[in-house]
Motif scaffolding. Structure first.
Motif: not given
Ligand code: 0YR
Ligand code: MG
Length: 370
Positions: A333-362
């Motif tokens: 639901c978010f533009t910068d989603s909390a993804e896990v690969h090989d058991g570790f969280f991806r380092v977020p890249q976008q400016p902000g707190a990871g809380t911007t919803p996508t238009a589609r989710a809304v």
């Protein structure tokens, strides 16, 4: 960066497999209840709390945001996160009637939205604003394979699958009967082998006698922690249990204030510290808890009321955090989603707190705020 407008929103997002249960709740959706804060420099910040998607109570939170908190933010400089935290915590409309609960969940959403704005204004992901990356990778543990509603054979299959996907930690729910929960624990431990961390979570259901009986049976299976064994506010009971078993005690997802955590620290009633930005009046209060935990040399494992969208930033930036909960329900639901690969969280890249919803989710999940 003056605050022009505060607009509440509600999303109801389906959980994995249409329904899940722990010892205390059975839910079909996760509630993402929050606010967009628009500022005069054209930026919008988003923050949210996490709920069990009961629409009337979610609407109370949305209404609290819009009618009781928002007026105090009008015209304020959104950079002043700390000052505005205190202003909302001392909200004259609310302090008398609610220092916890709906009022605090509403506060949490707004505090996180302010952090989101601050990071967006700086043009950096929040972890950078919080002091930078203190660890190369944040380890994830998987909760979504361990619901009490999952049948015993499916539980073992799911645990195995998670390990094959790369998870080095999982958590299973307990709090049905001691006998059934011990059977499930043993079966899962056998299936995953000795190298994967295995935690259990009781969601505050049992009394001390039941917890002691469970722990006696569980100790041979190398339990990473026993989460919320007892009622959430029972400091003395958790201290007694911590003294009586070799299994570390974890708690915090239902605590609202740093004062509540400090009491557990003082009484040696906690080994793993689990604050949540969606409950505690936001990241500002969680940072205080993380600092205190660090001073007490206690590890932090944030609870994922935000499904780790915000906590992943905290976890990359704070030295006290050791591992982070993974539940995949709302990440898309978010533009910068909390993804896990090989058991570790991806380092977020976008400016902000990871809380911007996508238009589609809304478009897909929004509910009426009133
Ligand atoms: C379902 N994580 C938890 C879910 C979860 C709960 O009620 O909200 O199990 O928050 O305890 O550690
Ligand atoms: Mg829990």
């Amino acid at each position: 960066m003056k605050i022009k407008q505060v607009t509440p929103f509600i999303l109801h997002v389906p959980v994995t497999g249409s329904q899940i249960a722990d010892s205390t709740h059975s839910i079909t959706h996760w509630g993402v209840v929050g606010a967009r804060i628009d500022t005069d420099n054209g930026l919008s910040g988003f923050g949210f709390t996490g709920t069990h998607a009961h629409l009337p109570s979610d609407q109370l939170i949305a209404r609290c945001i819009a009618t009781c908190h928002a007026p105090l933010l009008a015209g304020e400089d959104a950079h002043d996160v700390q000052r505005l935290w205190t202003k909302l915590a001392r909200n004259p409309a609310l302090q008398w009637i609610g220092r916890a609960g709906i009022t605090t969940l509403a506060h949490a959403a707004l505090d996180v939205a302010l952090w989101d704005l601050k990071a967006k204004a700086a043009g950096v992901p929040l972890w950078k604003l919080l002091g930078g990356q203190v660890r190369e990778r944040v380890r994830a543990y998987n909760t979504d394979i361990g619901w009490l509603s999952i049948a015993d054979d499916k539980l073992v299959d799911g645990a195995r699958r998670a390990v094959q996907e790369g998870f080095s930690g999982i958590k299973i729910k307990v709090g049905s009967t001691v006998e059934r929960d011990l059977r499930r624990l043993e079966a899962v431990r056998k299936a995953i082998g000795p190298d994967v961390t295995l935690a259990v979570d009781g969601n505050g259901k049992w009394d001390l006698a039941t917890c002691l009986r469970f722990c006696r049976g569980a100790e041979p299976f190398d339990v990473y922690w026993f989460e919320e064994p007892l009622w959430h506010d029972d400091v003395k009971g958790h201290a007694q249990l911590a003294r009586a078993t070799t299994i570390p005690v974890a708690l915090g997802e239902q605590l609202y204030t740093q004062d509540a955590f400090i009491e557990f620290f003082h009484q040696e009633a906690i080994h793993w510290v689990q604050p949540d930005v969606t409950r505690m009046g936001g990241l500002t209060e969680v940072l205080r808890v993380c600092e205190a935990a660090h001073a007490y040399r206690l590890p932090v494992a944030p609870h994922a009321g935000d499904m780790s969208q915000v906590h992943v930033h905290l976890s990359y930036a704070h030295p006290a955090v050791q591992v982070l909960e993974y539940i995949p329900w709302i990440k898309d639901c978010f533009t910068d989603s909390a993804e896990v690969h090989d058991g570790f969280f991806r380092v977020p890249q976008q400016p902000g707190a990871g809380t911007t919803p996508t238009a589609r989710a809304v478009q897909q999940y929004a509910k009426a705020v009133a």
